[in-house]
Design an enzyme around this catalytic site. Structure first.
Site, short mmCIF file in Angstrom:
data_model
loop_
_atom_site.label_atom_id
_atom_site.label_comp_id
_atom_site.label_asym_id
_atom_site.label_seq_id
_atom_site.Cartn_x
_atom_site.Cartn_y
_atom_site.Cartn_z
N TRP A 48 0.93 -1.51 -0.08
CA TRP A 48 0.15 -0.08 0.09
C TRP A 48 0.97 1.26 0.04
CZ3 TRP A 48 -0.22 4.01 3.50
CH2 TRP A 48 -1.14 5.23 3.14
N GLU A 95 -3.09 -3.02 -2.22
CA GLU A 95 -4.43 -2.25 -1.38
C GLU A 95 -4.62 -1.20 -2.14
OE1 GLU A 95 -3.34 -1.55 2.38
OE2 GLU A 95 -5.37 -1.01 3.19
N LYS A 97 -7.19 2.54 -2.48
CA LYS A 97 -7.75 3.36 -1.71
C LYS A 97 -8.71 4.49 -2.31
CE LYS A 97 -6.52 6.01 2.53
NZ LYS A 97 -5.55 6.00 3.70
N ASP A 103 -9.68 -3.01 1.97
CA ASP A 103 -9.69 -2.57 3.47
C ASP A 103 -11.12 -1.96 3.54
OD1 ASP A 103 -9.77 -0.22 5.25
OD2 ASP A 103 -7.43 -0.49 5.31
N HIS A 106 -11.67 1.95 2.55
CA HIS A 106 -11.20 2.71 1.56
C HIS A 106 -12.20 2.79 0.40
CE1 HIS A 106 -6.84 1.78 2.69
NE2 HIS A 106 -7.47 2.55 3.67
N HIS A 143 -8.54 -6.17 4.83
CA HIS A 143 -8.10 -5.31 6.14
C HIS A 143 -9.35 -4.98 6.72
CE1 HIS A 143 -3.75 -3.47 5.19
NE2 HIS A 143 -3.78 -4.96 5.59
N ASP A 195 -12.39 7.20 6.52
CA ASP A 195 -11.21 6.23 6.64
C ASP A 195 -10.41 6.37 7.92
OD1 ASP A 195 -9.40 4.03 6.44
OD2 ASP A 195 -8.14 5.45 5.35
N ASP A 215 -10.32 4.36 10.71
CA ASP A 215 -9.45 3.22 11.09
C ASP A 215 -9.94 3.09 12.64
OD1 ASP A 215 -7.54 2.31 8.93
OD2 ASP A 215 -7.52 4.22 9.01
N ASP A 227 -6.82 -3.87 10.49
CA ASP A 227 -6.11 -2.76 10.32
C ASP A 227 -6.85 -1.50 10.83
OD1 ASP A 227 -4.36 -0.72 9.34
OD2 ASP A 227 -5.21 -0.78 7.14
C1 RNT Z 1 -3.79 2.94 4.45
C2 RNT Z 1 -3.82 1.32 4.60
C3 RNT Z 1 -2.82 0.70 5.09
C4 RNT Z 1 -2.20 1.02 6.43
C5 RNT Z 1 -1.12 0.45 6.96
C6 RNT Z 1 -0.62 0.77 8.13
O1 RNT Z 1 -5.19 3.72 4.48
O2 RNT Z 1 -5.30 0.96 4.95
O3 RNT Z 1 -3.16 -0.73 5.09
O4 RNT Z 1 -2.97 1.24 7.39
O5 RNT Z 1 -0.49 -0.13 5.93
ZN ZN Z 2 -5.50 -1.05 5.20
#
Ligand code: RNT
Ligand code: ZN
Length: 426
Positions: A185, A226, A228, A259, A262, A286, A294, A296, A326
């Site tokens: 990523w 990955e 986004k 993810d 994302h 993720h 996003d 997290d 994640d």
């Molecule tokens: C970032 C991605 C990625 C990170 C990690 C730390 O938006 O989700 O996966 O969270 O690599």
């Molecule tokens: Zn991620």
């Protein structure tokens, strides 16, 4: 075995059996599902490699909960604590900046030996390791571009870093006897509307091709990419968008990483699993929780988590899906965040495994949508908690919220001392 827990389990098992659900078989499946614990929740995504640990790349951690790990030994101790509160055998997901070495080494020169202590630790415990090149929090990523940078020197640095990462991952896989998933990523993107959307994507494609040109044994390393939609500072355009990586992965035999945070705010990944796995071999997840964006957040047992779990179970997609977490929340106890996230993911999978899937599929095929809705809703209040408690007890981990007092004790005995040692709240 605690008698009350066992009695509740036996009663619950009978209720499920009436619908043809084999609870014991469900638990056998659950114990085999590995979740990859992301090391970066343990220290607010700082890592150990550099002195300047400012997080960049459009991701952010808020909060300054005391006692975060600041050395590899501390992080491993915290992971041990978390893993002792979670049923089953799992994996730990490392980022390159978590190298455990006294050497001053930059990202493009990392070697497997810089992770030897992680390998030894994982081997002793029978854990698997996953890996990520770190394409952020570094001077060469300062302007928001890495593998798609206009400067070939900068691109080369990041290509070399990703190549080094795949070699490290291959070593993890070989040493630990289970494949390492390496997730690529990078934050590359523009804050404001670009004029040229094409060229950065062409450069990213070429950089990735160069990285993957090196033969790495697929028995030991699985490459994932990955996508986004946007990040902080890349609100208008992300080079590695969903369509970009779908195309890339499909045409190059690579694994897509989805993810949960994302995509557009009302777009869910649960609805994508059956489509992507229809045409690819494997998938990386993720599991995260976006709150409006996003953000997290720690994974809770919300509708989307349940739906992801149902899709994996109903479509028999678990054998082809790698599940990683994640999120990064610096406002609560770092270990509790892991435990809550993993236990919720497991509970959601258990709930999905306890559904009378064949019966429901038949009802749907018969177009009896009334019964479909009625049963799916009734099943939401079936006593899965009794099965979960039994599973925890049987696995030798705390039942229900009993894990919390263990974390509080650890906080008092270990984490608080860390805070005192450095004299500041970290
Ligand atoms: C970032 C991605 C990625 C990170 C990690 C730390 O938006 O989700 O996966 O969270 O690599
Ligand atoms: Zn991620």
């Amino acid at each position: 075995m605690n008698k009350a827990i066992e009695d509740a389990y036996i009663q619950a098992r009978e209720l499920y059996a009436k619908h043809g659900v084999d609870v014991d078989a469900a638990l056998e499946k659950l114990i085999d599902i590995k979740i990859s614990l992301h090391c970066w929740q343990g220290d607010d995504v700082k890592g150990f490699l550099f002195n300047d640990k400012t997080l960049s790349g459009g991701i952010a951690v808020t909060g300054s909960y005391p006692g975060r790990a600041s050395t590899p030994d501390e992080l491993r101790a915290d992971l041990d604590e978390a893993l002792s509160l979670i049923p089953g055998k799992h994996k730990v997901n490392l980022h390159a900046i978590y190298a455990d070495t006294e050497e001053q080494v930059d990202l493009d020169s990392l070697e497997p030996r810089h992770f030897q202590r992680w390998i030894d630790w994982a081997k002793e415990r029978g854990l698997g390791l996953d890996f990520n090149p770190t394409l952020f929090s570094h001077p060469k990523a300062e302007d928001g571009f890495t593998l798609s940078h206009t400067d070939p020197e900068i691109r080369k640095f990041w290509i070399d870093h990703c190549k080094a990462s795949r070699r490290i991952a291959e070593t993890f896989g070989r040493e630990l006897g289970q494949p390492c998933v390496t997730n690529h990523w990078m934050p590359d993107g523009f804050k404001d509307t670009p004029v040229d959307r094409w060229s950065p994507r062409a450069r990213l494609r070429d950089s990735l091709d160069e990285i993957f040109a090196e033969e790495i044994d697929e028995r030991y390393n699985i490459d994932a990419v990955e996508s986004k939609l946007f990040g902080i500072g890349s609100e208008s355009y992300v080079v590695g968008s969903h369509e970009f990586y779908m195309g890339y992965a499909m045409s190059r035999g690579k694994t897509v990483c989805l993810d949960a945070g994302h995509f557009h705010p009302t777009e869910v990944i649960s609805n994508k699993l059956s489509s992507i796995l229809m045409f690819t071999d494997q998938l990386l997840l993720h599991v995260s929780r976006p709150v409006r964006w996003d953000s997290d957040h720690v994974v809770t047992m919300d509708d989307e988590l349940l739906e992801i779990a149902r899709e994996l179970v109903r479509g028999n997609l678990l054998p082809r899906t790698h599940i990683g977490l994640d999120f990064f929340d610096g406002s609560i106890n770092h270990i509790a965040a892991w435990v809550i996230g993993v236990r919720n993911t497991q509970k959601a999978l258990l709930r999905a495994l306890l559904e009378p899937i064949e019966q429901l599929k038949k009802i749907e095929a018969d177009r009896d949508y009334t019964s479909r809705l009625a049963l799916v809703e009734e099943f939401k209040s079936y006593p899965f908690g009794a099965i979960w408690d039994y599973f925890c007890e049987r696995s030798g981990v705390p039942v229900r919220e009993d894990w919390l007092s263990k974390v509080k004790t650890y906080e008092k005995e270990v984490l608080h001392k860390r805070g005192q040692k450095s004299g500041v709240l970290q």
